[in-house]
Enzyme design. Structure first.
Site, mmCIF file in Angstrom:
data_model
loop_
_atom_site.group_PDB
_atom_site.id
_atom_site.type_symbol
_atom_site.label_atom_id
_atom_site.label_comp_id
_atom_site.label_asym_id
_atom_site.label_seq_id
_atom_site.Cartn_x
_atom_site.Cartn_y
_atom_site.Cartn_z
ATOM 1 N N GLU A 146 8.201 -15.966 -8.629
ATOM 2 C CA GLU A 146 7.455 -14.749 -8.324
ATOM 3 C C GLU A 146 7.017 -13.964 -9.546
ATOM 4 O O GLU A 146 5.995 -13.297 -9.500
ATOM 5 C CB GLU A 146 8.199 -13.849 -7.328
ATOM 6 C CG GLU A 146 9.432 -13.182 -7.834
ATOM 7 C CD GLU A 146 10.060 -12.260 -6.768
ATOM 8 O OE1 GLU A 146 11.261 -12.047 -6.852
ATOM 9 O OE2 GLU A 146 9.342 -11.751 -5.899
ATOM 10 N N HIS B 40 17.592 -37.019 -1.850
ATOM 11 C CA HIS B 40 16.870 -37.370 -0.620
ATOM 12 C C HIS B 40 15.385 -37.025 -0.732
ATOM 13 O O HIS B 40 14.702 -36.878 0.273
ATOM 14 C CB HIS B 40 17.495 -36.645 0.574
ATOM 15 C CG HIS B 40 18.935 -37.003 0.771
ATOM 16 N ND1 HIS B 40 19.342 -38.222 1.238
ATOM 17 C CD2 HIS B 40 20.069 -36.316 0.491
ATOM 18 C CE1 HIS B 40 20.672 -38.269 1.273
ATOM 19 N NE2 HIS B 40 21.134 -37.121 0.811
ATOM 20 N N TRP C 194 -2.472 -2.806 -1.716
ATOM 21 C CA TRP C 194 -2.135 -4.227 -1.736
ATOM 22 C C TRP C 194 -3.106 -4.860 -0.754
ATOM 23 O O TRP C 194 -3.029 -4.619 0.455
ATOM 24 C CB TRP C 194 -0.684 -4.439 -1.312
ATOM 25 C CG TRP C 194 -0.255 -5.868 -1.439
ATOM 26 C CD1 TRP C 194 0.179 -6.501 -2.570
ATOM 27 C CD2 TRP C 194 -0.218 -6.858 -0.401
ATOM 28 N NE1 TRP C 194 0.486 -7.812 -2.296
ATOM 29 C CE2 TRP C 194 0.246 -8.061 -0.977
ATOM 30 C CE3 TRP C 194 -0.549 -6.850 0.951
ATOM 31 C CZ2 TRP C 194 0.400 -9.239 -0.248
ATOM 32 C CZ3 TRP C 194 -0.394 -8.025 1.681
ATOM 33 C CH2 TRP C 194 0.081 -9.203 1.076
ATOM 34 N N GLU D 138 17.707 -18.414 -4.957
ATOM 35 C CA GLU D 138 17.346 -17.104 -5.491
ATOM 36 C C GLU D 138 16.803 -17.234 -6.918
ATOM 37 O O GLU D 138 15.816 -16.583 -7.282
ATOM 38 C CB GLU D 138 18.564 -16.171 -5.416
ATOM 39 C CG GLU D 138 18.406 -14.795 -6.007
ATOM 40 C CD GLU D 138 17.278 -13.961 -5.393
ATOM 41 O OE1 GLU D 138 16.675 -14.369 -4.388
ATOM 42 O OE2 GLU D 138 16.984 -12.905 -5.962
ATOM 43 N N LYS E 234 6.180 -4.637 -3.448
ATOM 44 C CA LYS E 234 7.623 -4.477 -3.306
ATOM 45 C C LYS E 234 8.068 -4.532 -1.853
ATOM 46 O O LYS E 234 9.010 -5.235 -1.513
ATOM 47 C CB LYS E 234 8.042 -3.155 -3.949
ATOM 48 C CG LYS E 234 9.535 -2.870 -3.866
ATOM 49 C CD LYS E 234 10.304 -3.850 -4.712
ATOM 50 C CE LYS E 234 11.797 -3.654 -4.619
ATOM 51 N NZ LYS E 234 12.522 -4.818 -5.139
ATOM 52 N N ASN F 273 -2.250 2.444 5.383
ATOM 53 C CA ASN F 273 -1.311 1.359 5.059
ATOM 54 C C ASN F 273 -1.031 0.626 6.365
ATOM 55 O O ASN F 273 -0.625 1.251 7.346
ATOM 56 C CB ASN F 273 -0.026 1.971 4.485
ATOM 57 C CG ASN F 273 1.077 0.938 4.302
ATOM 58 O OD1 ASN F 273 0.800 -0.250 4.149
ATOM 59 N ND2 ASN F 273 2.305 1.395 4.325
ATOM 60 N N GLY F 274 -1.260 -0.685 6.365
ATOM 61 C CA GLY F 274 -1.027 -1.455 7.591
ATOM 62 C C GLY F 274 -2.176 -2.411 7.821
ATOM 63 O O GLY F 274 -3.001 -2.643 6.925
ATOM 64 N N LYS G 126 13.059 -16.125 -8.131
ATOM 65 C CA LYS G 126 12.826 -15.177 -9.232
ATOM 66 C C LYS G 126 11.806 -15.762 -10.206
ATOM 67 O O LYS G 126 10.885 -15.086 -10.631
ATOM 68 C CB LYS G 126 14.122 -14.872 -10.001
ATOM 69 C CG LYS G 126 15.156 -14.013 -9.308
ATOM 70 C CD LYS G 126 14.771 -12.573 -9.092
ATOM 71 C CE LYS G 126 14.029 -12.374 -7.832
ATOM 72 N NZ LYS G 126 14.695 -12.014 -6.634
ATOM 73 N N CYS H 70 0.843 -1.189 0.000
ATOM 74 C CA CYS H 70 0.000 0.000 0.000
ATOM 75 C C CYS H 70 0.882 1.245 0.000
ATOM 76 O O CYS H 70 1.876 1.298 0.725
ATOM 77 C CB CYS H 70 -0.944 0.085 1.192
ATOM 78 S SG CYS H 70 -2.158 -1.223 1.216
ATOM 79 N N ARG I 265 4.269 -0.567 -4.638
ATOM 80 C CA ARG I 265 3.946 -1.014 -3.280
ATOM 81 C C ARG I 265 2.630 -1.789 -3.213
ATOM 82 O O ARG I 265 2.297 -2.381 -2.186
ATOM 83 C CB ARG I 265 3.843 0.199 -2.341
ATOM 84 C CG ARG I 265 5.131 0.956 -2.210
ATOM 85 C CD ARG I 265 4.933 2.172 -1.342
ATOM 86 N NE ARG I 265 4.656 1.795 0.027
ATOM 87 C CZ ARG I 265 5.587 1.638 0.966
ATOM 88 N NH1 ARG I 265 6.849 1.831 0.663
ATOM 89 N NH2 ARG I 265 5.256 1.297 2.177
HETATM 90 O O1 M6R Z 1 13.032 -4.944 1.260
HETATM 91 P P1 M6R Z 1 13.499 -6.268 1.771
HETATM 92 O O2 M6R Z 1 14.835 -6.644 1.245
HETATM 93 O O3 M6R Z 1 13.431 -6.384 3.253
HETATM 94 O O4 M6R Z 1 12.442 -7.306 1.178
HETATM 95 C C1 M6R Z 1 12.478 -8.659 1.511
HETATM 96 C C2 M6R Z 1 11.615 -9.465 0.592
HETATM 97 O O5 M6R Z 1 10.284 -9.076 0.694
HETATM 98 C C3 M6R Z 1 12.056 -9.345 -0.880
HETATM 99 O O6 M6R Z 1 13.390 -9.666 -1.045
HETATM 100 C C4 M6R Z 1 11.192 -10.264 -1.772
HETATM 101 O O7 M6R Z 1 11.464 -11.588 -1.479
HETATM 102 C C5 M6R Z 1 11.466 -9.950 -3.245
HETATM 103 N N1 M6R Z 1 10.239 -9.688 -3.940
HETATM 104 C C6 M6R Z 1 12.133 -11.038 -3.960
HETATM 105 O O8 M6R Z 1 12.406 -10.707 -5.283
#
Ligand code: M6R
Length: 620
Positions: A500, A516, A74, A493, A615, A100-101, A497, A2, A27
């Site tokens: 997501e 395993h 969001w 990672e 984000k 926001n929250g 990627k 948000c 956001r």
């Molecule tokens: O802003 P931050 O690094 O604390 O965010 C952590 C995660 O929310 C962030 O890395 C999220 O996993 C990304 N969307 C991954 O690409």
């Protein structure tokens, strides 16, 4: 998670709020809306969908005024509908708010308000706050005077906030209090932009860029009153706050797309520069060590430390895993990496010699902030590795290291990951040289780090090959990502990627661990992406690859340039420059970022705005 904007001043507000919402859209992009005040009238326009939908609505039904608030959502409570979009109206229109929250006790408050006759138009937790404000305004007016009186409105705010459990950043308009925006913060970030005869409000500084460089960061439990000619901030318990104005460094072009079609691609291509920025001024060739200024701990304090805990979420947690390997290798420092969402509620034994680092791009992630606060409460020195200057975590930490990567807008984190790994490597060099590492070893690492921006530029040359591979594999629905040692976090990672932004199921594993269990998934329809640059256990990873091949699983290899052997086993090979093992996460991350990007594009996904995500995750 948000985004909030607000403005009071002399500019046409609807356009300004809309622009701010565009900049904050990363956001949250489930819906958007604005409220504009003109005298004693507040009008709202809101719509499910992107900010562009709201822009269309505003074209058809424009709003005129110079005071207003806006929101990009969001969704947490209630589906993504027009009704659930913010702003929300309280009572009979006496109050309009954006939030926001998460209000955790919204259910009981909602039932109480319904008993009092308030009619709810949405399923959100936010509407409870709007009605509570309206209700308390009525009460305070009855007790103390008129709704046109600022003090009466502020009293209504105070009584309302006292009833809330949870987190909020709030922007509030009172119908009978023209020319005023009220803001309140507890757990969700808010920044105020200071102009001449104008003030801005936003969840982060991006909407302010180009308008003002002067900002005030609101702290938890503060309430701000914004009027064109004055700013007043009160702490809810301690009274009036001395406003401390900071200077913003961000420039407008930082958030421009430039020649790129998407922020993610732009940010992938920025990595030679962002790594250079992370290294700038931090390599001391004379002393063969790193220069890390902001830790606020003396060499003596640092020598006392006997354990490091790195805490983070998502991609930042993955960079923490690389950090664990490099800190243990270079500094012989026992290191653990904790999910912040777990650490905040766990109670692991930690002595006063444990140093805690919160790793975060945004500096606003709710779990990371809570874990950091919990560690601080227990007396541990708590530092941040953070990108966003002035963010809550950066401000609350005892010290830390900035990434200097510039704004990361794409929801999928890319350049933050490589900058975090770079900074953690610098930290390991610094602590290592304080302890066990020899002068020549320090010199060698400095030389290798200096070469990294160029190596990353070279790694980006794999782009055409990655496009080809994406084309071949984008229709598969399951992927495995496998790597060992430094490349295990890279595998995690890479899988994150892909998941997501393309919504493909992908699992990251240490390559040897797959026998395993996960190997049961392997068939002709499940490609495995092996992160297999040269290194000490290269032959072992080759064996793991053979095990997949024997089960007819397609194999894509990320390998070192010149490794022709691997091409005989893998179906496809993407080459990256040959670097030391501890630097392999930096070069190997590049093709994985590009692979996720192209697969997502080919599947018609919105790369910068993946579904269900935001984000910065400022709710628990
Ligand atoms: O802003 P931050 O690094 O604390 O965010 C952590 C995660 O929310 C962030 O890395 C999220 O996993 C990304 N969307 C991954 O690409």
């Amino acid at each position: 998670m948000c985004g909030i904007v607000g403005y009071v001043g002399y500019r046409p507000v609807a356009e300004l709020l809309l622009e701010g919402l565009h900049r904050l859209e990363y956001r949250g992009y489930d819906s958007a809306g604005i409220a504009v005040q003109y005298g004693n009238t507040i009008e709202v326009r809101k719509k499910a969908g992107r900010v562009s939908e709201l822009a269309g609505l505003l074209k058809a039904q424009p709003l005129v005024g110079k005071i207003g608030i806006g929101h990009t959502r969001w969704a947490t409570h209630g589906a993504t509908t027009d009704q659930n979009s913010h702003p929300h109206v309280g009572g009979n229109g006496e109050v309009v708010i954006v939030h926001n929250g998460v209000i955790e006790n919204y259910d009981i408050l909602r039932r109480q308000l319904q008993t009092l006759g308030y009619v709810f138009r949405s399923q959100t937790d936010t509407e409870v706050v709007a009605h509570l404000l309206a209700h308390n305004l009525e009460e305070q007016t009855r007790l103390h005077g008129s709704p046109e009186d600022l003090d009466v409105c502020l009293k209504a705010v105070e009584v309302t906030l006292n009833l809330l459990k949870g987190t909020y950043g709030l922007g509030i308009l009172f119908r009978d209090l023209p020319d005023t925006v009220i803001a309140a913060r507890c757990g969700s970030p808010l920044v105020i932009g200071v102009g001449k005869d104008e003030y801005f409000l936003a969840s982060d500084a991006s909407p302010l860029v180009g308008y003002t460089k002067e900002v005030v960061y609101l702290s938890d439990n503060e309430v701000a009153v914004l009027r064109a000619d004055a700013l007043r901030i009160d702490h809810r318990s301690n009274g009036s706050v001395n406003v401390s104005v900071k200077t913003l460094e961000q420039v407008a072009s930082d958030t421009d797309l430039g020649q790129y079609e998407h922020y993610m691609l732009k940010e992938i291509y920025e990595q030679p520069t962002t790594i250079e920025n992370a290294l700038r001024g931090r390599l001391d060739n004379e002393e063969a060590t790193a220069v890390i200024g902001g830790l606020n701990l003396s060499a003596k304090d640092l020598r006392r430390i006997d354990r490091i805990v790195l805490t983070a979420c998502g991609t930042s947690w993955h960079s923490g895993l690389v950090g664990e390997y490099v800190l243990e290798e270079f500094a012989r420092m026992p290191t653990e990496v904790e999910y912040a969402s777990e650490l905040r509620y766990r109670n692991p034994p930690m002595s006063d010699r444990t140093l805690v680092f919160a790793i975060t791009q945004s500096g606003e992630t709710a779990d990371t902030l809570a874990a950091m606060r919990e560690c601080k409460r227990k007396g541990h020195p708590t530092l941040a590795i953070c990108n966003v200057v002035g963010s809550t975590i950066a401000r609350e930490a005892d010290g830390g290291i900035y990434l200097h990567a510039g704004p990361e807008i794409g929801v999928a984190s890319t350049k933050a990951f490589t900058s975090q790994v770079t900074v953690l490597t610098l930290l390991a060099l610094y602590l290592g040289r304080m302890r066990h590492m020899s002068y020549p070893a320090g010199k060698r690492i400095i030389r290798q780090l200096r070469d990294m921006p160029e190596k990353i530029s070279k790694a980006l040359e794999c782009h055409d090959k990655v496009r080809e591979v994406a084309d071949k594999y984008h229709h598969f629905n399951n992927f495995l990502y496998l790597g060992r040692l430094y490349n295990f976090p890279v595998a995690l990672e890479g899988a994150l990627k892909l998941k997501e932004i393309s919504y493909i199921h992908a699992e990251g594993y240490p390559a040897a661990e797959m026998k395993h269990g996960p190997i049961a998934l392997v068939d002709q329809q499940t490609p495995s992406v092996f992160v297999i640059p040269r290194g000490g256990i290269y032959p072992k990873v080759v064996s793991n690859m053979e095990e997949i091949r024997a089960r007819r699983g397609p194999v894509i290899a990320i390998a070192c340039e010149g490794d022709t052997d691997i091409a005989r086993i893998a179906d496809d090979v993407i080459y990256v420059p040959d670097v030391e093992e501890y630097l392999q996460p930096l070069v190997c991350a590049i093709p994985l970022q590009l692979l996720a990007y192209h697969v997502a594009l080919l599947r018609g996904c919105n790369v910068d705005r993946p579904r269900n995500l935001a984000k910065s995750v400022t709710v628990e």
